[in-house]
Scaffold this active site. Structure first.
Site, short mmCIF file in Angstrom:
data_model
loop_
_atom_site.label_atom_id
_atom_site.label_comp_id
_atom_site.label_asym_id
_atom_site.label_seq_id
_atom_site.Cartn_x
_atom_site.Cartn_y
_atom_site.Cartn_z
CG HIS A 49 -1.70 1.29 1.19
ND1 HIS A 49 -2.82 1.54 0.34
CD2 HIS A 49 -1.76 2.13 2.36
CE1 HIS A 49 -3.19 2.88 0.82
NE2 HIS A 49 -2.60 3.16 1.86
CG ASP A 82 -0.53 6.00 2.12
OD1 ASP A 82 -1.78 5.98 1.69
OD2 ASP A 82 -0.06 5.68 3.11
CG ASP A 91 -5.26 3.59 4.53
OD1 ASP A 91 -5.73 3.23 5.48
OD2 ASP A 91 -4.15 4.25 4.21
CG HIS A 126 -6.09 7.35 1.17
ND1 HIS A 126 -6.01 6.66 0.15
CD2 HIS A 126 -5.39 7.04 2.33
CE1 HIS A 126 -4.76 5.78 0.43
NE2 HIS A 126 -4.53 5.88 1.81
#
Ligand SMILES: [Zn+2]
Length: 1154
Positions: free
Chosen positions: A53, A55, A177, A423
């Protein structure tokens, strides 16, 4: 320099031409569902899904994450992840990996050698590397707007499609997420052709219930009006997105590897395998098929992918060996979310349904993730502006037929806006230095991309792209009332682009220095304008660098997708006036003192005074005919006794009829003085309404009271009115606050009250010690602290009528009514938020009305559909609410509304916020937050934004609508207002000192891009797409008998002759005919309307529920089109790639005399 070369290469790749035949599977190769390891029935199929994951900015910037710099903050380098994963996948064809964020993938891809690229092509063709999600970033779902979500999916998926073809097409959404999930997002994914969606974070109570009831997987209906075409399989992951506890094999983890040397004293295969089987069985209880998805990865994992794969290889091998040996019905294999979904589908389960959304998200009883709906309000505002610029340059690139190489800067802005949807970007949950980096990225992308607008404006104005530009078309910081060009020149041009496909009227406010200005429209008409002083609170915004003291305000009538220029010139006064003195006269008593001292009043001075627009009091005794014949009101200066600083000027009006009717030639200064003294003299602190006074000019207060039938006549003095042709607002004179909204057919109580919550502080060691922070909203008290208002003056003119109020808590508000516009504008300046008491504060504004909304309110879902909310309730489970304030907050992208039988009050916001309705008749919007403690969800900083050394000051605008809920037409107009408030006109200002008016007037100053679309239709996208144009048409009506709208695309655009169209999925990565909708067995039917059904049992006398009782038919595909005549059904967005010819605009003959 390497970068330009790389970027040229990027450009080449995005042209849509496949590089080689690399993208088609070769003989024996399979991608997509065909590449999946087959699940076996009768066994527990454990899908091992390696993933990372990444970001797109959070604790580090995008580049810091990509390169792995600043590893002291977080050990994370995306380039190493992809390097390493590709190498490990290449080792063994059984291994699988998924990648999500195209922003990072693309950054990596353009830096790879041909050899690596060929390997990646092979891995993708064979389904070993699969893309899921695939948008530029992993979209936030609370603060994002659907237009930007669609754009960033289109952008990410286009890269994948151009590079890898069908094998690179993501089939599932991967929102593991984001902090809550929106219904509109599910609807958009369905329209993009995704087969399913996986979620990580669910409210802890919701998740608990779903685990217990095997409801972790469901069919989610995205939009009631769209019906089954918006249905989407949605699965909730068991461990959010982490590995089962004890099975993290990453270099960042401390879990034990699998040690399979029997001679080693650390041999642990049996124990590890047994433990893993235990975890798998535990998971399987919550799911309905014999398949479970085990996420094997976490934030920025797989930098040393070999550690993961080596251990997963062993885990799979030894577990399957044990299963075979012991006859266990379990099988482990490498898989992907696509393959898991396919296995679930093949198992043909019957699934529960879901019709609302997943907001708000709470991770424990005191952790409601509702603060981030508002966190970093200026970032949220800037993102919204970025969208305005992006839509504008897309439109203008096509409509002005500009050179294709412009797409380079257009793509830069698409990328920046894609990053902003992440996000941790638009959410405001990143570290401060990352927030600054996002601003930098977006600002430079906007600046680069506006070259397209400049070229277009110049080409359209001069009818020739090769002419040297006459104007510079500068961006201004209008939100701070500053504009370097207009405030330093005496002559300037305001160029405005209207991105809406309908004609619109918008108030335009251009910062200037004091003076008299005239504004000319392209038809040489001098249009109404008004000079309004800039309030001190705005002038004092710490980031503002401006000499402007006033704004010239006018209403621009703009054409559908049109460019319009206005010429503004400062008029030189015939006679020199002492402007210093005039400024000084802003205190009325000084003024009168001056008048008395001056025995000779220059009567001719009236010629110099712009009675309509200026501040200047009338000084002479005779009003020239030209004023008395065409002016109803004369503005004059007065001063309320209750101004706190005693110097803020106030313009009120005097009814000139008073002068006209009496026909007294010497009715001049002396009379004005008498009137003003009578009204205001010696009554400081009790401002009086002129309007009222004029009705009883010769009566004393006591006499008036005696004459009146109204018992509270005295109070009538304590209020006055703002008024336009649509409504009157009753204002409390003392506080400057509105009390009533008076429409022709009804009156609504309305009070606007700023307050603040004080944030909880704890050390976060347990849930009761949770702090309010970037994510979490956790107020300390049950009621907010109310801020006291003081009237700060009223301004009335021929364009705008406004009342201002100030406070001692750094909150300043202005309430406005514009001529011709049917909404109230609430402009506010908040900050710096005072933290001298060491307490963080969260500022809210409450709109308190007498609307009997009975605990029900409506908030929008990403700006496109309104969802019903009921106080202290959730539709899906019985709510236990430890945080009754934070737990009732919902995300608002564009709008929050309440209604009863008579009134519907809607607040339209200029950025995403959190909002609620805690008390009957009330709307509460959080507008600013300054907090002193971290909330312990990773960001590690308090949300304490500062600028120039003090707390951040924000300025915002809400529009207030009062709608008749029984009037369908008004409800449609509400929707139109919402879209218009989101896609505001974009304003540029150019110095015209060297361009005479005569030159300007001969330019093409009024360009009309499109014939206004019929009511109900919105042109969501007009975008260049290689040699074609991308068109998205959106029907914004709710479903009814006549909600389908037909439009003939051959006759819409003024400069584009559409020749043929082909429909695609919403994100333009497949033709619409190629999309196949999966059909699932559903445990229960959907309601025709969630909003009507929700709470119907809760409130039995729900006569206020708008329920027409009609059964909505389920649509089956699109209504039949006829060539270029297309039909768009209620709430539908249809996406077309069109072939077209460009038709140069018919313009005035080119002006050459320059
Ligand atoms: Zn994340």
């Amino acid at each position: 320099m390497l970068l330009p070369l790389l970027l040229i290469y990027v450009l080449k790749l995005s042209s849509g031409v496949p590089l080689t035949d690399d993208i088609s599977p070769r003989r024996g190769e399979k991608c997509g569902y065909e590449s999946c390891t087959q699940a076996e029935s009768g066994l527990l199929n454990v899908h091992i899904v390696p993933h990372t994951h990444d970001d797109v900015g959070w604790l580090k910037t995008v580049d810091q994450y990509y390169y792995g710099s600043r590893n002291n903050i977080q050990k994370a380098g995306v380039q190493y992840i992809l390097d390493s994963v590709i190498q490990e996948l290449w080792q063994d064809p059984k291994r699988r990996f998924i990648y999500v964020e195209t922003a990072f993938f693309w950054k990596w891809w353009v830096r790879q050698t041909e050899e690596i690229r060929q390997k990646v092509h092979t891995l993708v063709r064979q389904g070993r590397l699969q893309f899921v999600g695939g948008a530029w970033s992993m979209n936030d779902e609370a603060a994002s707007h659907y237009q930007s979500t669609i754009d960033q999916f289109t952008w990410g998926l286009r890269k994948l499609n151009d590079t890898f073809g069908p094998c690179g097409m993501p089939k599932v959404g991967w929102q593991i997420d984001p902090f809550g999930h929106s219904r509109e997002f599910a609807s958009l994914l369905a329209a993009m052709g995704y087969d399913g969606l996986f979620l990580g974070r669910l409210d802890y109570q919701d998740k608990g219930a779903r685990l217990a009831q095997k409801r972790m997987e469901m069919i989610w209906r995205g939009d009631d009006d769209l019906g089954n075409s918006s249905d989407l399989f949605t699965g909730v992951l068991f461990n959010t997105y982490s590995p089962p506890p004890g099975f993290c094999f990453d270099v960042l983890c401390d879990d034990e590897p699998i040690i399979d040397d029997p001679s080693s004293p650390m041999f642990n295969v049996d124990a590890r395998v047994s433990a893993f089987i235990g975890k798998s069985l535990q998971m399987s209880v919550a799911y309905r098929t014999d398949n479970i998805l085990v996420t094997m990865g976490d934030d920025f994992q797989y930098q040393e992918a070999g550690m993961w794969f080596k251990n997963l290889d062993k885990l799979i091998e030894y577990t399957n060996m044990k299963a075979a040996k012991d006859g266990l019905n379990i099988k482990l294999f490498y898989s992907t979310p696509d393959c898991y979904l396919k296995a679930v589908k093949d198992a043909n389960p019957t699934l529960p349904t879901k019709q609302d959304d997943f907001f708000p998200y709470a991770s424990d009883p005191t952790a409601y993730w509702t603060g981030y709906f508002t966190s970093r309000p200026t970032t949220k505002y800037f993102e919204r502006q970025g969208n305005g610029y992006l839509q504008m340059v897309k439109h203008l690139q096509v409509m002005a037929n500009l050179e294709q190489h412009n797409e380079f800067v257009l793509n830069e802005l698409k990328s920046a806006m894609g990053v902003m949807q992440h996000h941790d970007a638009i959410t405001g949950t990143e570290k401060q230095h990352v927030a600054h980096d996002y601003e930098r990225l977006l600002n430079s992308a906007i600046e680069d991309a506006t070259i397209i607008a400049r070229q277009a404006f110049n080409k359209l104005a001069q009818d020739d792209a090769s002419e040297p530009p006459l104007f510079a078309y500068e961006r201004c910081r209008l939100n701070e009332s500053s504009c370097a060009v207009s405030e330093t020149t005496n002559q300037f041009v305001v160029t405005i682009y209207n991105p809406l496909a309908w004609d619109t009227k918008e108030p335009i406010r251009i910062p200037v220095k004091f003076g008299k200005y005239e504004v000319f429209a392209p038809n040489a008409e001098k249009i109404d304008s008004q000079l309004v002083d800039i309030p001190e609170a705005v002038k004092n915004i710490p980031t503002r660098k401006s000499e402007a003291t006033h704004e010239i305000v006018f209403i621009a009538k703009l054409h559908a997708m049109g460019v319009k220029s206005f010429f503004v010139k400062k008029i030189n006064q015939k006679r020199k006036r002492d402007t210093r003195k005039n400024d000084y006269y802003t205190n009325i008593s000084d003024y009168w003192k001056n008048i008395r001292d001056k025995t000779n009043i220059d009567i001719q001075n009236i010629e110099d005074v712009d009675i309509k627009n200026s501040y200047f009091p009338i000084r002479d005794s005779v009003l020239p005919d030209k004023y008395s014949s065409n002016i109803d009101n004369i503005p004059i200066l007065v001063n309320y006794g209750n101004n706190i600083d005693g110097k803020v000027n106030v313009v009120k009006e005097i009814d000139i009829d008073l002068l006209k009717d009496k026909k007294i030639t010497d009715y001049g200064v002396g009379e004005f003085e008498r009137i003003i003294k009578e009204v205001y003299g010696g009554k400081s602190g009790e401002g009086r309404s002129f309007d009222r006074r004029w009705s009883y000019p010769s009566l004393s207060e006591d006499e008036m009271r005696m004459l009146s039938d109204e018992p509270r006549v005295v109070e009538r003095y304590d209020e006055f009115y703002l008024e336009n042709e649509f409504m009157k607002l009753r204002i409390d004179n003392e506080t400057g606050q509105i009390t009533h909204m008076i429409l022709p057919d009804r009156t609504t109580n309305l009070k606007i009250q700023f307050s603040y919550w004080t944030g909880c502080y704890g050390d976060n060691t347990n849930t009761t010690l949770r702090s309010s922070g970037a994510y979490i909203f956790r107020p300390k008290t049950k009621d907010p602290y109310k801020i006291a208002y003081k009237n700060n003056g009223t301004i009335k003119g021929n364009v705008v009528y406004e009342v201002r109020a100030t406070t001692n808590e750094n909150a300043f508000t202005t309430l406005r009514l514009y001529k011709d516009l049917n909404f109230v504008e609430h402009d506010f300046v908040i900050g710096p938020i005072n933290i001298n008491d060491n307490v963080g504060k969260e500022y809210i504004v409450r709109y308190e009305t007498d609307v009997n909304n009975k605990d029900v309110f409506y908030t929008d879902s990403n700006g496109r559909q309104l969802l019903k909310r009921i106080l202290n309730k959730r539709s899906d489970w019985n709510l236990t609410l430890a945080e009754p304030i934070a737990g009732n907050y919902y995300p608002v992208t564009n709008e929050i509304a309440i209604e009863d039988n008579n009134n519907r009050i809607a607040i339209l916001t200029d950025r995403s916020v959190g909002a609620t309705s805690l008390n009957n008749g009330e709307l509460e919007v959080m507008v600013h937050r300054r907090l002193l403690h971290d909330d312990a969800f990773g960001v590690g900083e308090a949300l304490n934004e500062t600028a120039n050394g003090v707390g951040l000051v924000i300025r915002g605008v809400h529009r207030i609508l009062n709608i008749d809920p029984k009037n369908d037409e008004e409800l449609i107009l509400e929707r139109k207002y919402v879209i218009a408030n989101h896609l505001k006109p974009v304003v540029f200002v150019s110095n015209a000192e060297n361009v005479p008016y005569e030159t300007w007037i001969n330019l093409n100053n009024c360009f009309k891009g499109i014939k206004p679309l019929p009511l109900g239709l919105h042109l969501l996208t007009l975008e260049p797409w290689d040699d074609k144009v991308l068109i998205r048409l959106e029907n914004y009506l709710e479903k009814s008998d006549n909600s389908t709208i037909e439009i003939d695309l051959s006759d819409v655009f003024n400069n584009l002759k559409i020749k043929s169209i082909r429909e695609t999925s919403l994100a333009v990565n497949r033709w619409v005919g190629e999309m196949e909708k999966w059909v699932w067995n559903k445990e229960n039917d959907f309601s025709d309307s969630f909003n009507n059904a929700y709470g119907a049992d809760y409130d039995n006398n729900s006569d206020w529920v708008k329920n027409d009782g009609k059964l909505k038919h389920e649509d089956n595909g699109n209504a039949k089109d006829d060539g270029l005549k297309v039909k768009v059904e209620a709430k539908q967005i249809r996406t077309f790639l069109a072939d077209y010819d460009y038709i140069p605009p018919i313009t005035k003959s080119k002006f050459k005399n320059f």
